[in-house]
Design a protein around this motif. Structure first.
Motif, PDB file in Angstrom:
ATOM      1  N   VAL A  72       0.838  -1.203   0.000  1.00  0.00           N
ATOM      2  CA  VAL A  72       0.000   0.000   0.000  1.00  0.00           C
ATOM      3  C   VAL A  72       0.875   1.256   0.000  1.00  0.00           C
ATOM      4  O   VAL A  72       0.554   2.240   0.653  1.00  0.00           O
ATOM      5  N   ASN A  79       3.363  -1.037  -6.135  1.00  0.00           N
ATOM      6  CA  ASN A  79       2.549  -2.037  -5.432  1.00  0.00           C
ATOM      7  C   ASN A  79       2.291  -3.265  -6.303  1.00  0.00           C
ATOM      8  O   ASN A  79       2.346  -4.403  -5.824  1.00  0.00           O
ATOM      9  N   ARG A  97      -2.520  -1.995  -3.655  1.00  0.00           N
ATOM     10  CA  ARG A  97      -3.277  -0.755  -3.763  1.00  0.00           C
ATOM     11  C   ARG A  97      -2.950  -0.097  -5.105  1.00  0.00           C
ATOM     12  O   ARG A  97      -1.791   0.032  -5.476  1.00  0.00           O
ATOM     13  N   TYR A 122      -8.626  -0.077  -4.267  1.00  0.00           N
ATOM     14  CA  TYR A 122      -8.575   1.331  -4.654  1.00  0.00           C
ATOM     15  C   TYR A 122      -9.426   2.084  -3.639  1.00  0.00           C
ATOM     16  O   TYR A 122     -10.644   2.179  -3.780  1.00  0.00           O
ATOM     17  N   PRO A 123      -8.814   2.581  -2.547  1.00  0.00           N
ATOM     18  CA  PRO A 123      -9.594   3.191  -1.465  1.00  0.00           C
ATOM     19  C   PRO A 123     -10.493   4.341  -1.923  1.00  0.00           C
ATOM     20  O   PRO A 123     -11.574   4.545  -1.372  1.00  0.00           O
ATOM     21  N   ALA A 356     -10.413   0.660   3.593  1.00  0.00           N
ATOM     22  CA  ALA A 356      -9.412  -0.279   3.101  1.00  0.00           C
ATOM     23  C   ALA A 356      -9.236  -1.451   4.063  1.00  0.00           C
ATOM     24  O   ALA A 356      -9.113  -2.604   3.649  1.00  0.00           O
TER      25      ALA A 356
END
Length: 451
Positions: A72, A79, A97, A122-123, A356
Protein backbone atom coordinates in the motif's frame (compact mmCIF):
# COMPACT_ATOMS: atom_id res chain seq x y z
CA UNK A 1 -0.76 -15.75 10.49
CA UNK A 2 2.23 -13.87 9.13
CA UNK A 3 1.25 -10.69 7.29
CA UNK A 4 3.77 -8.43 5.57
CA UNK A 5 2.68 -4.85 4.85
CA UNK A 6 4.75 -2.73 2.47
CA UNK A 7 4.22 0.99 2.96
CA UNK A 8 4.13 2.70 6.37
CA UNK A 9 1.87 5.52 5.23
CA UNK A 10 -1.62 6.18 6.57
CA UNK A 11 -3.30 3.04 5.22
CA UNK A 12 -0.41 0.69 5.95
CA UNK A 13 0.11 2.02 9.48
CA UNK A 14 -3.56 1.80 10.39
CA UNK A 15 -3.81 -1.71 8.98
CA UNK A 16 -0.74 -2.79 10.94
CA UNK A 17 -2.24 -1.38 14.16
CA UNK A 18 -5.54 -3.18 13.65
CA UNK A 19 -4.00 -6.52 12.73
CA UNK A 20 -1.43 -6.34 15.54
CA UNK A 21 -4.33 -6.03 17.98
CA UNK A 22 -5.66 -9.28 16.46
CA UNK A 23 -2.47 -10.96 17.65
CA UNK A 24 -1.29 -11.58 14.09
CA UNK A 25 2.43 -11.75 13.26
CA UNK A 26 2.91 -8.41 11.48
CA UNK A 27 5.90 -7.13 9.52
CA UNK A 28 5.78 -3.47 8.47
CA UNK A 29 8.17 -2.59 5.64
CA UNK A 30 9.15 0.84 4.33
CA UNK A 31 12.10 2.41 2.57
CA UNK A 32 12.10 5.35 5.01
CA UNK A 33 13.89 4.32 8.22
CA UNK A 34 12.86 7.50 10.02
CA UNK A 35 9.19 6.86 9.31
CA UNK A 36 9.44 3.36 10.76
CA UNK A 37 11.19 4.67 13.86
CA UNK A 38 8.20 6.96 14.49
CA UNK A 39 5.83 3.95 14.38
CA UNK A 40 7.72 1.68 16.79
CA UNK A 41 6.24 3.13 19.95
CA UNK A 42 2.58 2.44 19.05
CA UNK A 43 2.60 -0.58 16.72
CA UNK A 44 3.49 -4.10 17.86
CA UNK A 45 5.09 -5.19 14.61
CA UNK A 46 8.49 -6.12 13.28
CA UNK A 47 9.83 -3.04 11.47
CA UNK A 48 12.09 -3.63 8.48
CA UNK A 49 13.71 -1.03 6.24
CA UNK A 50 13.60 -2.00 2.59
CA UNK A 51 12.31 -1.49 -0.93
CA UNK A 52 9.36 -3.81 -1.77
CA UNK A 53 10.55 -4.22 -5.37
CA UNK A 54 13.98 -5.55 -4.33
CA UNK A 55 14.01 -9.33 -3.87
CA UNK A 56 16.62 -9.35 -1.11
CA UNK A 57 14.63 -6.74 0.85
CA UNK A 58 11.45 -8.81 0.50
CA UNK A 59 13.27 -11.88 1.80
CA UNK A 60 14.57 -9.84 4.73
CA UNK A 61 10.96 -8.84 5.48
CA UNK A 62 10.03 -12.56 5.74
CA UNK A 63 7.82 -12.55 2.65
CA UNK A 64 8.79 -16.15 1.80
CA UNK A 65 5.85 -18.30 2.95
CA UNK A 66 3.89 -15.32 4.33
CA UNK A 67 0.13 -15.86 4.58
CA UNK A 68 -0.57 -12.40 3.17
CA UNK A 69 1.46 -9.67 1.49
CA UNK A 70 -0.14 -6.23 1.23
CA UNK A 71 1.51 -3.41 -0.71
CA UNK A 72 0.00 0.00 0.00
CA UNK A 73 2.80 2.43 -0.90
CA UNK A 74 1.72 5.70 -2.56
CA UNK A 75 2.83 4.43 -5.98
CA UNK A 76 0.45 2.01 -7.69
CA UNK A 77 3.06 0.60 -10.12
CA UNK A 78 5.36 -0.19 -7.19
CA UNK A 79 2.55 -2.04 -5.43
CA UNK A 80 1.75 -4.16 -8.49
CA UNK A 81 5.37 -5.16 -9.02
CA UNK A 82 5.92 -5.79 -5.29
CA UNK A 83 2.94 -8.18 -5.15
CA UNK A 84 4.12 -10.05 -8.24
CA UNK A 85 7.59 -10.52 -6.71
CA UNK A 86 6.12 -11.52 -3.33
CA UNK A 87 4.01 -14.23 -4.95
CA UNK A 88 7.10 -15.47 -6.81
CA UNK A 89 8.84 -15.78 -3.43
CA UNK A 90 5.98 -17.85 -2.00
CA UNK A 91 3.51 -15.42 -0.41
CA UNK A 92 0.15 -17.20 -0.30
CA UNK A 93 -2.06 -14.16 -0.99
CA UNK A 94 -1.26 -10.69 -2.29
CA UNK A 95 -3.16 -7.39 -2.28
CA UNK A 96 -2.02 -4.30 -4.19
CA UNK A 97 -3.28 -0.75 -3.76
CA UNK A 98 -3.81 0.98 -7.12
CA UNK A 99 -4.22 4.67 -7.91
CA UNK A 100 -6.77 4.50 -10.70
CA UNK A 101 -10.13 2.79 -11.13
CA UNK A 102 -9.07 1.58 -14.60
CA UNK A 103 -7.10 -1.28 -13.02
CA UNK A 104 -10.35 -2.62 -11.53
CA UNK A 105 -11.87 -3.25 -14.95
CA UNK A 106 -12.52 -6.95 -15.73
CA UNK A 107 -10.23 -6.92 -18.76
CA UNK A 108 -7.20 -6.64 -16.46
CA UNK A 109 -8.21 -9.43 -14.05
CA UNK A 110 -6.71 -12.43 -15.88
CA UNK A 111 -3.42 -10.63 -16.47
CA UNK A 112 -2.98 -9.64 -12.83
CA UNK A 113 -3.83 -13.16 -11.69
CA UNK A 114 -1.24 -14.58 -14.08
CA UNK A 115 1.53 -12.45 -12.54
CA UNK A 116 0.62 -13.29 -8.95
CA UNK A 117 -1.65 -10.41 -7.89
CA UNK A 118 -4.70 -11.84 -6.14
CA UNK A 119 -6.62 -8.70 -5.18
CA UNK A 120 -6.63 -4.99 -5.96
CA UNK A 121 -7.77 -2.24 -3.65
CA UNK A 122 -8.58 1.33 -4.65
CA UNK A 123 -9.59 3.19 -1.46
CA UNK A 124 -10.88 6.17 -3.45
CA UNK A 125 -13.43 3.91 -5.14
CA UNK A 126 -14.60 2.57 -1.78
CA UNK A 127 -14.95 6.13 -0.46
CA UNK A 128 -16.93 7.22 -3.53
CA UNK A 129 -19.30 4.27 -3.10
CA UNK A 130 -20.02 5.34 0.47
CA UNK A 131 -20.54 8.99 -0.45
CA UNK A 132 -22.92 8.05 -3.27
CA UNK A 133 -25.01 5.73 -1.09
CA UNK A 134 -25.43 8.31 1.69
CA UNK A 135 -26.15 11.08 -0.83
CA UNK A 136 -29.04 9.05 -2.25
CA UNK A 137 -30.22 8.31 1.31
CA UNK A 138 -29.42 11.62 3.03
CA UNK A 139 -31.51 10.91 6.14
CA UNK A 140 -28.99 8.23 7.24
CA UNK A 141 -25.55 8.89 8.73
CA UNK A 142 -24.36 5.61 7.26
CA UNK A 143 -26.14 3.47 4.66
CA UNK A 144 -24.66 0.08 3.82
CA UNK A 145 -26.09 -2.44 1.37
CA UNK A 146 -25.51 -6.05 2.39
CA UNK A 147 -25.93 -9.26 0.38
CA UNK A 148 -26.12 -7.31 -2.90
CA UNK A 149 -28.76 -4.97 -1.52
CA UNK A 150 -31.12 -7.55 0.00
CA UNK A 151 -30.47 -6.24 3.54
CA UNK A 152 -29.67 -2.70 4.63
CA UNK A 153 -27.67 -1.42 7.59
CA UNK A 154 -28.66 2.18 8.33
CA UNK A 155 -27.18 4.36 11.06
CA UNK A 156 -29.66 7.11 11.98
CA UNK A 157 -29.43 9.88 14.56
CA UNK A 158 -32.85 10.00 16.24
CA UNK A 159 -34.22 13.32 17.51
CA UNK A 160 -36.87 14.19 20.09
CA UNK A 161 -39.71 13.74 17.60
CA UNK A 162 -38.80 10.16 16.68
CA UNK A 163 -41.47 7.56 17.44
CA UNK A 164 -38.97 5.21 19.07
CA UNK A 165 -37.48 7.73 21.54
CA UNK A 166 -38.19 6.81 25.15
CA UNK A 167 -39.07 3.20 24.34
CA UNK A 168 -37.30 0.04 25.42
CA UNK A 169 -36.30 -2.48 22.79
CA UNK A 170 -38.69 -5.08 24.17
CA UNK A 171 -41.56 -2.63 23.54
CA UNK A 172 -40.40 -2.05 19.97
CA UNK A 173 -40.13 -5.79 19.42
CA UNK A 174 -43.74 -6.29 20.53
CA UNK A 175 -44.93 -3.49 18.25
CA UNK A 176 -42.98 -4.62 15.21
CA UNK A 177 -44.10 -8.24 15.58
CA UNK A 178 -47.80 -7.51 16.18
CA UNK A 179 -49.70 -9.16 13.36
CA UNK A 180 -46.63 -9.61 11.15
CA UNK A 181 -43.06 -10.89 11.09
CA UNK A 182 -40.44 -8.77 12.72
CA UNK A 183 -39.06 -6.48 10.01
CA UNK A 184 -36.05 -4.81 11.63
CA UNK A 185 -33.35 -5.31 14.22
CA UNK A 186 -31.39 -2.72 16.20
CA UNK A 187 -27.80 -3.98 16.27
CA UNK A 188 -26.02 -1.08 17.98
CA UNK A 189 -26.45 2.35 19.54
CA UNK A 190 -23.88 5.13 19.70
CA UNK A 191 -24.62 7.33 22.73
CA UNK A 192 -22.18 10.21 23.00
CA UNK A 193 -18.86 8.30 22.73
CA UNK A 194 -20.18 4.97 24.02
CA UNK A 195 -21.00 2.02 21.75
CA UNK A 196 -23.87 -0.10 23.10
CA UNK A 197 -24.87 -3.59 21.95
CA UNK A 198 -28.50 -3.30 23.09
CA UNK A 199 -30.63 -5.80 24.99
CA UNK A 200 -34.39 -5.84 25.47
CA UNK A 201 -34.12 -3.49 28.43
CA UNK A 202 -32.12 -0.85 26.52
CA UNK A 203 -34.04 2.41 26.14
CA UNK A 204 -33.70 4.66 23.07
CA UNK A 205 -32.79 8.26 23.96
CA UNK A 206 -32.93 11.45 21.91
CA UNK A 207 -29.74 12.03 19.86
CA UNK A 208 -28.78 8.36 19.96
CA UNK A 209 -27.18 7.15 16.75
CA UNK A 210 -29.14 3.94 16.15
CA UNK A 211 -28.00 1.25 13.72
CA UNK A 212 -30.89 -0.70 12.16
CA UNK A 213 -30.84 -3.70 9.86
CA UNK A 214 -33.85 -4.54 7.72
CA UNK A 215 -34.84 -5.94 4.31
CA UNK A 216 -34.50 -3.31 1.60
CA UNK A 217 -38.29 -3.16 1.15
CA UNK A 218 -38.74 -1.92 4.73
CA UNK A 219 -36.24 0.93 4.67
CA UNK A 220 -38.91 3.64 4.39
CA UNK A 221 -40.54 2.29 7.55
CA UNK A 222 -37.20 2.52 9.38
CA UNK A 223 -36.89 6.13 8.25
CA UNK A 224 -40.40 6.86 9.55
CA UNK A 225 -39.65 5.24 12.94
CA UNK A 226 -36.55 7.39 13.26
CA UNK A 227 -38.58 10.54 12.56
CA UNK A 228 -36.62 11.44 9.43
CA UNK A 229 -37.68 13.25 6.28
CA UNK A 230 -36.16 12.27 2.94
CA UNK A 231 -35.67 15.40 0.84
CA UNK A 232 -35.08 14.93 -2.85
CA UNK A 233 -31.44 15.66 -3.64
CA UNK A 234 -31.40 18.12 -6.53
CA UNK A 235 -28.07 19.86 -5.91
CA UNK A 236 -24.74 18.92 -4.34
CA UNK A 237 -21.67 21.05 -3.63
CA UNK A 238 -18.26 19.33 -3.48
CA UNK A 239 -15.22 21.12 -2.07
CA UNK A 240 -12.02 19.58 -3.42
CA UNK A 241 -11.59 18.10 -6.91
CA UNK A 242 -9.91 14.93 -5.67
CA UNK A 243 -9.98 11.43 -7.16
CA UNK A 244 -12.72 10.61 -4.66
CA UNK A 245 -14.75 13.53 -6.02
CA UNK A 246 -14.33 12.34 -9.61
CA UNK A 247 -15.43 8.80 -8.77
CA UNK A 248 -18.40 10.12 -6.76
CA UNK A 249 -19.62 12.24 -9.70
CA UNK A 250 -19.57 9.16 -11.94
CA UNK A 251 -21.71 7.18 -9.49
CA UNK A 252 -24.50 9.76 -9.07
CA UNK A 253 -27.42 10.29 -11.46
CA UNK A 254 -27.17 13.21 -13.88
CA UNK A 255 -30.39 14.59 -12.44
CA UNK A 256 -28.34 15.91 -9.50
CA UNK A 257 -26.66 19.25 -10.25
CA UNK A 258 -23.11 19.21 -8.87
CA UNK A 259 -20.92 22.24 -8.14
CA UNK A 260 -17.21 21.54 -7.61
CA UNK A 261 -15.06 24.13 -5.80
CA UNK A 262 -11.29 23.78 -6.19
CA UNK A 263 -8.30 26.03 -5.40
CA UNK A 264 -6.02 24.46 -8.02
CA UNK A 265 -6.56 25.79 -11.54
CA UNK A 266 -5.06 22.61 -13.00
CA UNK A 267 -7.56 20.42 -11.17
CA UNK A 268 -10.42 22.69 -12.26
CA UNK A 269 -9.35 22.20 -15.88
CA UNK A 270 -9.10 18.43 -15.32
CA UNK A 271 -12.70 18.23 -14.09
CA UNK A 272 -13.95 20.50 -16.89
CA UNK A 273 -12.22 18.31 -19.50
CA UNK A 274 -14.48 15.41 -18.53
CA UNK A 275 -17.47 17.45 -19.77
CA UNK A 276 -19.91 16.10 -17.19
CA UNK A 277 -23.28 17.51 -18.29
CA UNK A 278 -24.47 18.15 -14.71
CA UNK A 279 -21.24 19.62 -13.24
CA UNK A 280 -20.19 23.25 -12.80
CA UNK A 281 -16.61 23.98 -11.71
CA UNK A 282 -15.66 27.01 -9.58
CA UNK A 283 -12.04 28.10 -9.06
CA UNK A 284 -11.48 29.42 -5.55
CA UNK A 285 -11.49 28.76 -1.82
CA UNK A 286 -14.48 26.76 -0.62
CA UNK A 287 -14.44 28.66 2.67
CA UNK A 288 -14.93 32.03 0.97
CA UNK A 289 -18.48 33.26 1.83
CA UNK A 290 -18.73 35.25 -1.42
CA UNK A 291 -17.91 32.17 -3.47
CA UNK A 292 -20.38 30.06 -1.49
CA UNK A 293 -23.10 32.59 -2.26
CA UNK A 294 -22.14 32.51 -5.94
CA UNK A 295 -22.29 28.72 -5.96
CA UNK A 296 -25.70 28.86 -4.26
CA UNK A 297 -24.91 26.70 -1.24
CA UNK A 298 -28.19 27.72 0.39
CA UNK A 299 -29.98 25.92 -2.47
CA UNK A 300 -28.04 22.65 -2.04
CA UNK A 301 -29.24 19.58 -0.16
CA UNK A 302 -25.78 17.96 0.19
CA UNK A 303 -22.32 19.41 0.89
CA UNK A 304 -19.19 17.22 0.65
CA UNK A 305 -15.74 18.31 1.86
CA UNK A 306 -12.95 16.29 0.22
CA UNK A 307 -9.80 18.37 0.66
CA UNK A 308 -6.56 16.82 1.92
CA UNK A 309 -6.92 18.64 5.24
CA UNK A 310 -9.17 17.02 7.85
CA UNK A 311 -9.60 20.17 9.91
CA UNK A 312 -10.62 22.14 6.82
CA UNK A 313 -13.21 19.52 5.95
CA UNK A 314 -14.80 19.65 9.41
CA UNK A 315 -14.89 23.46 9.48
CA UNK A 316 -16.33 23.59 5.97
CA UNK A 317 -19.15 21.23 6.97
CA UNK A 318 -19.92 23.35 10.03
CA UNK A 319 -20.12 26.41 7.76
CA UNK A 320 -22.41 24.54 5.35
CA UNK A 321 -24.81 23.75 8.20
CA UNK A 322 -25.26 27.52 8.70
CA UNK A 323 -26.62 27.61 5.13
CA UNK A 324 -29.22 25.00 6.17
CA UNK A 325 -27.72 22.28 4.01
CA UNK A 326 -29.58 19.08 4.93
CA UNK A 327 -26.65 16.67 4.59
CA UNK A 328 -22.94 17.23 5.19
CA UNK A 329 -20.20 14.70 4.42
CA UNK A 330 -16.54 15.10 5.42
CA UNK A 331 -13.48 13.10 4.42
CA UNK A 332 -11.78 12.59 7.77
CA UNK A 333 -8.44 10.80 7.54
CA UNK A 334 -7.40 11.50 11.12
CA UNK A 335 -9.19 8.82 13.15
CA UNK A 336 -8.53 10.77 16.34
CA UNK A 337 -10.80 13.54 15.02
CA UNK A 338 -13.79 11.28 14.43
CA UNK A 339 -15.20 11.58 17.99
CA UNK A 340 -14.88 15.37 17.75
CA UNK A 341 -16.66 15.44 14.40
CA UNK A 342 -19.41 13.27 15.85
CA UNK A 343 -19.93 15.65 18.76
CA UNK A 344 -20.07 18.58 16.33
CA UNK A 345 -22.91 16.77 14.53
CA UNK A 346 -21.12 16.44 11.21
CA UNK A 347 -23.37 14.18 9.15
CA UNK A 348 -21.32 11.39 7.54
CA UNK A 349 -17.58 10.78 7.92
CA UNK A 350 -15.52 9.10 5.22
CA UNK A 351 -12.24 7.46 6.22
CA UNK A 352 -10.27 5.67 3.50
CA UNK A 353 -8.12 3.80 6.03
CA UNK A 354 -11.14 2.14 7.62
CA UNK A 355 -12.66 1.34 4.23
CA UNK A 356 -9.41 -0.28 3.10
CA UNK A 357 -9.09 -2.23 6.36
CA UNK A 358 -12.58 -3.68 5.94
CA UNK A 359 -11.73 -4.88 2.44
CA UNK A 360 -8.51 -6.53 3.61
CA UNK A 361 -10.28 -8.15 6.58
CA UNK A 362 -12.53 -9.83 4.03
CA UNK A 363 -9.48 -11.43 2.41
CA UNK A 364 -8.24 -12.67 5.80
CA UNK A 365 -11.54 -14.38 6.60
CA UNK A 366 -11.44 -16.20 3.27
CA UNK A 367 -14.24 -17.76 1.24
CA UNK A 368 -16.70 -17.76 4.13
CA UNK A 369 -16.87 -13.94 4.08
CA UNK A 370 -18.67 -11.44 1.91
CA UNK A 371 -18.09 -7.74 2.34
CA UNK A 372 -16.83 -6.33 5.64
CA UNK A 373 -17.36 -2.67 6.55
CA UNK A 374 -15.48 -0.87 9.31
CA UNK A 375 -17.92 1.67 10.74
CA UNK A 376 -16.20 5.02 11.17
CA UNK A 377 -18.75 6.29 13.70
CA UNK A 378 -18.30 3.30 16.02
CA UNK A 379 -14.88 2.65 17.53
CA UNK A 380 -13.40 -0.68 16.41
CA UNK A 381 -16.76 -1.88 15.07
CA UNK A 382 -17.39 -3.84 11.89
CA UNK A 383 -20.32 -5.37 10.08
CA UNK A 384 -19.62 -8.53 8.10
CA UNK A 385 -21.41 -10.91 5.75
CA UNK A 386 -20.45 -14.42 6.84
CA UNK A 387 -21.48 -17.87 5.61
CA UNK A 388 -22.16 -20.50 8.25
CA UNK A 389 -20.01 -23.59 7.61
CA UNK A 390 -21.31 -27.15 8.02
CA UNK A 391 -19.13 -27.71 11.09
CA UNK A 392 -19.85 -24.35 12.69
CA UNK A 393 -20.75 -24.54 16.42
CA UNK A 394 -23.74 -22.29 15.61
CA UNK A 395 -25.51 -24.90 13.45
CA UNK A 396 -28.72 -26.38 14.82
CA UNK A 397 -29.00 -23.95 17.75
CA UNK A 398 -31.54 -21.25 18.51
CA UNK A 399 -30.16 -17.74 18.66
CA UNK A 400 -31.20 -17.45 22.32
CA UNK A 401 -29.08 -20.52 23.14
CA UNK A 402 -25.90 -19.35 21.42
CA UNK A 403 -22.95 -18.31 23.54
CA UNK A 404 -21.86 -15.37 21.41
CA UNK A 405 -19.15 -12.93 22.53
CA UNK A 406 -20.49 -9.98 24.51
CA UNK A 407 -19.75 -7.50 21.72
CA UNK A 408 -21.45 -9.40 18.90
CA UNK A 409 -24.99 -9.60 17.55
CA UNK A 410 -26.56 -11.18 14.46
CA UNK A 411 -28.59 -8.57 12.61
CA UNK A 412 -30.22 -10.50 9.77
CA UNK A 413 -29.67 -13.28 7.28
CA UNK A 414 -30.20 -14.67 3.80
CA UNK A 415 -31.53 -18.23 3.58
CA UNK A 416 -31.91 -19.70 0.11
CA UNK A 417 -31.65 -16.18 -1.26
CA UNK A 418 -34.52 -14.82 0.86
CA UNK A 419 -33.77 -12.01 3.37
CA UNK A 420 -34.96 -12.67 6.93
CA UNK A 421 -34.70 -11.01 10.29
CA UNK A 422 -33.32 -13.04 13.19
CA UNK A 423 -35.25 -13.64 16.40
CA UNK A 424 -34.48 -15.58 19.57
CA UNK A 425 -36.17 -18.72 18.18
CA UNK A 426 -34.33 -18.65 14.84
CA UNK A 427 -32.30 -21.84 14.31
CA UNK A 428 -29.07 -21.41 12.34
CA UNK A 429 -28.60 -23.78 9.40
CA UNK A 430 -25.52 -24.62 7.31
CA UNK A 431 -24.85 -22.14 4.49
CA UNK A 432 -27.00 -19.39 6.00
CA UNK A 433 -25.60 -15.99 4.99
CA UNK A 434 -25.57 -14.05 8.25
CA UNK A 435 -25.02 -10.34 8.88
CA UNK A 436 -22.78 -10.03 11.97
CA UNK A 437 -22.21 -6.80 13.87
CA UNK A 438 -19.24 -6.86 16.26
CA UNK A 439 -16.58 -4.79 17.94
CA UNK A 440 -13.48 -5.85 19.86
CA UNK A 441 -13.93 -9.41 18.55
CA UNK A 442 -10.91 -11.05 16.90
CA UNK A 443 -10.80 -12.50 13.42
CA UNK A 444 -9.80 -15.84 14.92
CA UNK A 445 -12.99 -15.85 17.00
CA UNK A 446 -15.08 -15.13 13.88
CA UNK A 447 -13.39 -17.98 12.04
CA UNK A 448 -14.02 -20.33 14.96
CA UNK A 449 -17.71 -19.47 15.13
CA UNK A 450 -18.52 -19.58 11.42
CA UNK A 451 -16.04 -21.96 9.81
Amino acid sequence: MRIVIAGAGEVGTHLAQMLASEEQDIVLMDADEKRLEEKKSHIEALMTVGDPVILDDLKEARVVGADLFVSVTPDGATNLLACSLAKMLGAKQTIARVNTHLHLEPRYADHYESIGIDHLIYPEELAANEIASTTLNPWARQYVELFNGALILAGVKVRDNAEIVGKHLYELKQESSAGSDKFYHIVAIKRDLQTIIPTGSTRIEANDLVFFTCPVGQIDEIRRLAGKQCPKVRKMVIMGASRVAMQTIKKLPESIRICVIEKSKEKCIMVSDHKFPNVMVYHGDGQNPDLLREVGLDDAQVFVALTQNSETNILACLAAKRYNVYKTIAKEENIDYIPLAYRLDIGTLINKKLLAAGYIYQMLLGQKAGSIVCLSLLNNAEVAELIVGRQSPLVGKRIMDLELPDHMTLGGMLRNGVPRMIGGDTVIEPYDHVMVFYHDVSLNELKRLFN
